[in-house]
Scaffold this active site. Structure first.
Site, PDB file in Angstrom:
ATOM      1  N   SER A 232       0.556  -1.430  -0.301  1.00  0.00           N
ATOM      2  CA  SER A 232      -0.302  -0.267  -0.260  1.00  0.00           C
ATOM      3  C   SER A 232       0.494   1.197  -0.194  1.00  0.00           C
ATOM      4  O   SER A 232       1.977   0.955  -0.751  1.00  0.00           O
ATOM      5  CB  SER A 232      -0.694  -0.168   1.031  1.00  0.00           C
ATOM      6  OG  SER A 232      -1.869   0.762   1.052  1.00  0.00           O
TER       7      SER A 232
ATOM      8  N   GLU B 206      -2.476  -3.621  -7.618  1.00  0.00           N
ATOM      9  CA  GLU B 206      -3.626  -3.300  -7.180  1.00  0.00           C
ATOM     10  C   GLU B 206      -3.643  -1.885  -6.522  1.00  0.00           C
ATOM     11  O   GLU B 206      -2.664  -1.261  -6.230  1.00  0.00           O
ATOM     12  CB  GLU B 206      -3.087  -4.607  -5.419  1.00  0.00           C
ATOM     13  CG  GLU B 206      -2.407  -4.150  -4.853  1.00  0.00           C
ATOM     14  CD  GLU B 206      -2.528  -3.073  -3.397  1.00  0.00           C
ATOM     15  OE1 GLU B 206      -3.365  -3.694  -3.268  1.00  0.00           O
ATOM     16  OE2 GLU B 206      -1.677  -2.324  -3.652  1.00  0.00           O
TER      17      GLU B 206
ATOM     18  N   HIS C  57      -5.789  -5.469  -1.338  1.00  0.00           N
ATOM     19  CA  HIS C  57      -5.825  -5.703   0.046  1.00  0.00           C
ATOM     20  C   HIS C  57      -6.185  -5.738   0.743  1.00  0.00           C
ATOM     21  O   HIS C  57      -7.188  -5.918   1.870  1.00  0.00           O
ATOM     22  CB  HIS C  57      -6.641  -3.391   0.081  1.00  0.00           C
ATOM     23  CG  HIS C  57      -5.463  -2.531   0.159  1.00  0.00           C
ATOM     24  ND1 HIS C  57      -4.947  -2.291  -1.215  1.00  0.00           N
ATOM     25  CD2 HIS C  57      -5.045  -1.848   1.094  1.00  0.00           C
ATOM     26  CE1 HIS C  57      -3.640  -1.205  -0.369  1.00  0.00           C
ATOM     27  NE2 HIS C  57      -4.193  -0.771   0.578  1.00  0.00           N
TER      28      HIS C  57
END
Lengths: 302, 347
Positions: free
Chosen positions: A111, A206, A276
């Site tokens: 992230s 992602e 996630h």
């Protein structure tokens, strides 16, 4: 060639820091216990828990100092980021990597931590670990193959992951360094000192919680800045919790991506377990991999 | 926040061509020519009887929805040519990529048009921008008008042609009934007419305690901040060195705005500025428990603290009623003092 930090041995120390968003210490308890059960020592940084009153785990100076301490500490062999959120962009240009360059260690997270992966790959050609973070250990997560894949990666086991095929897959085999991470962050870093080159590499992407039009816009940015045209292969992970505008966008995230990469002939797979959600294998950024997108399955191996 | 604006204009002259600025930034990728090395192209200002084309490079709009805009523009003495994409719809888009590109291309190439008004923003300009052949526009320069997603086109024209364009409201912001328009909305829309007529733009706003005083001169560039960020590294990325930058955005979290200002900083867009104009920023409230703890002022001032150029806040540009026409690419002077901030077109 990408430099590999030494793999971990029992008794080695993993430092936990929060270079971005705030995380209460109790949310990292299971992670800490598990790391200890794996045979490692854990050093808790000042930015895990603490008394920060706002979004961040500490001021820029505090977050920078904590990360810097762990980077420079001779007795810390790996740094696990407790969580992402937002914040690395604010300190990345102030981190001193001179000790890290001489004594590289595994940097672990995803992230917002994509900033560290990209910056280190671009500037120091050293492998990092895109992987689950502290909260992934909670709710029995520590037993999952995804969290266990982090352990295997730290132990030096070569990765070999499989996932089912997807109707939008483009078959083929690709060999190259694996790079990537969170799409929003990678797009955000284009044109900066942390912008990673993707030519000849296998790129994985992602994202979470983005508007569909924004996913499209970011893919157009990757395309228009030349990040997509010379890839060896492309791995599309989870694009979860997507949002739509009042006037519906008209196609889903995977349709958007399929259309953007339609013109390229390298292999592409969709739905790879990097996301996630709990499906999130540890991936060694900067390390050579082989991606095989076949008729019946997709494999990614180091 | 109820701010009072005063707006004045001086009658300008027709088409001018001049060379401005020097490029110091080298990081931009392969380009046909950095904007600041190209002579500025100022399209001819409009005369009564001239024709303005209306097209949809991004979101969809119906003919009925643009009628109030058409009527008002016609009342200014201009003719309207309605593009093929008005009334077309491909989900959110005003027609397919091919249709939108063709419509814009046709308008850019049409020597009888003096301006192209984008009907609305939304999303989609980036899908067609690389399909557009700018040769016709170079032969027949014309004012391209719009903001928000249209920032893509404004930046692209600035970067590749150094052609001035108008950053302003679009058809979807014209009131259904002009006689009932709020004064500030009416003034905003009338500023488009003034810009098209060649009047020199000049806007003054009252002081903001957080402003940084000073005077700066340079070409005015900017637009929607998120859009500018997503153009980084592409053929539409702007070089801001020696320029006055204006930015606005809507519906973003504070953390995201912070990240965007860091993007400006890290892509070298803040260091060489002559001035910074901060327009409207409608922010999305922080999620519970995720208080960002910094205001827009904090975010901006922290990023520009290493520089000395003037900075003004609350400029009437953005996704709001008071969104005045700005001539993107044209030379401006920003004067910020203890009483007010003034942005005026010069030369």
């Amino acid at each position: 060639m990408t430099k590999l930090p030494p793999y971990l041995r029992p008794g080695d120390t993993i430092g936990i820091v929060c270079p971005a968003g705030y995380m209460p210490l109790e949310k990292a308890q299971t992670c800490i216990q598990t790391l200890q059960e794996w045979g490692y020592r854990v050093r808790i940084g000042n930015t895990l828990g603490g008394d920060s009153p706002n979004y961040f785990s500490g001021t820029d100076e505090q977050r920078l100092a904590d990360l810097q301490t762990m980077l420079d500490a001779e007795d810390v062999q790996a740094i696990l980021c407790g969580r992402g959120g937002y914040g690395l962009t604010r300190i990345i240009d102030r981190i001193d990597f001179s000790t890290f360059k001489k004594q590289p260690k595994w940097i672990i997270g995803y992230s917002d931590i994509t900033v560290l992966h990209a910056h280190i790959h671009k500037n120091y050609k050293t492998a990092t670990l895109h992987s689950p973070m502290a909260s992934a250990f909670n709710d029995e997560g520590y037993r999952s193959e995804y969290v266990e894949s982090l352990w295997q990666a730290l132990e030096g086991k070569k990765a070999r992951y499989e996932c089912p095929v997807h109707p939008y897959d483009k078959k083929g085999t690709a060999i190259g360094e694996l790079v990537g991470g969170n799409l929003s962050l990678l797009a955000h870093m284009i044109g900066t000192d942390s912008d990673m080159k993707t030519k000849g590499k296998i790129l994985f992407l992602e994202d979470v919680g983005e508007y569909l039009y924004n996913i499209d816009r970011m893919f157009y940015q990757l395309k228009r800045s030349g990040k997509l045209d010379k890839l060896a292969g492309l791995i599309i992970g989870g694009f979860t919790d997507t949002k739509d505008t009042t006037r519906p966008y008209g196609s889903g995230a995977y349709e958007i991506i399929r259309d953007v990469v339609q013109e390229y002939d390298y292999p592409v797979c969709f739905g790879f377990p990097v996301s996630h959600e709990k499906e999130n294998y540890a991936l060694k950024v900067g390390v050579g991999h082989k991606l095989k997108v076949g008729k019946h399955k997709v494999t990614l191996e180091e | 926040m109820n701010r009072k604006y005063f707006l004045s204009s001086i009658l300008g002259i027709g088409t001018t061509v001049s060379t401005l600025g020097v490029s110091r930034r080298k990081a931009l990728p392969e380009l046909s020519g950095a904007s600041s090395e190209l002579p500025l192209i100022t399209p001819a200002y409009l005369q009564a009887g001239d024709t303005i084309g209306i097209t949809c490079p991004a979101g969809a709009i119906t003919l009925k929805e643009i009628e109030p805009a058409m009527q008002l523009i016609q009342s200014w003495g201009f003719r309207i040519k309605v593009g093929e994409t008005v009334g077309k719809k491909d989900f959110t888009f005003g027609g397919t990529d091919a249709e939108r590109a063709a419509d814009m291309q046709q308008m850019m190439d049409d020597p009888s048009l003096k301006a192209i008004l984008c009907a609305r923003g939304g999303y989609g300009s980036v899908h067609i921008i690389d399909r557009l052949d700018l040769a016709g526009l170079t032969r027949h320069p014309k004012w391209v008008i719009g903001f928000s997603d249209i920032t893509v086109i404004l930046c692209h024209l600035h970067r590749n042609l150094n052609m001035a364009a108008i950053h302003s409201k679009m058809c979807n912001s014209f009131p259904d009934d002009w006689s009932k328009a709020e004064p500030i909305q009416a003034e905003s829309i009338l500023s488009i007419r003034q810009a098209l007529a060649g009047e020199k733009m000049q806007y003054s706003i009252p002081r903001d305690d957080k402003n940084r005083t000073g005077i700066g001169e340079g070409p005015l560039v900017g637009g929607n901040l998120k859009t500018i960020e997503t153009l980084s590294g592409t053929r539409s990325d702007i070089d801001t060195t020696g320029k006055i930058l204006f930015v606005e955005d809507t519906g973003e979290y504070l953390y995201s705005i912070d990240r965007m200002f860091w993007n400006l900083e890290r892509t070298g867009k803040l260091s060489g500025l002559k001035g910074l104009v901060v327009g409207g920023f409608k922010t999305k409230p922080d999620d519970p428990g995720d208080d960002f703890g910094r205001t827009l002022y904090d975010i901006v001032l922290d990023r520009v603290k290493g520089y000395t150029y003037p900075v003004c806040f609350g400029f009437p540009v953005g996704h709001q009623k008071n969104n005045f026409a700005l001539k993107n690419g044209m030379s401006h002077r920003l004067t910020v003092d203890g009483q007010k901030a003034t942005l005026e077109e010069i030369m």
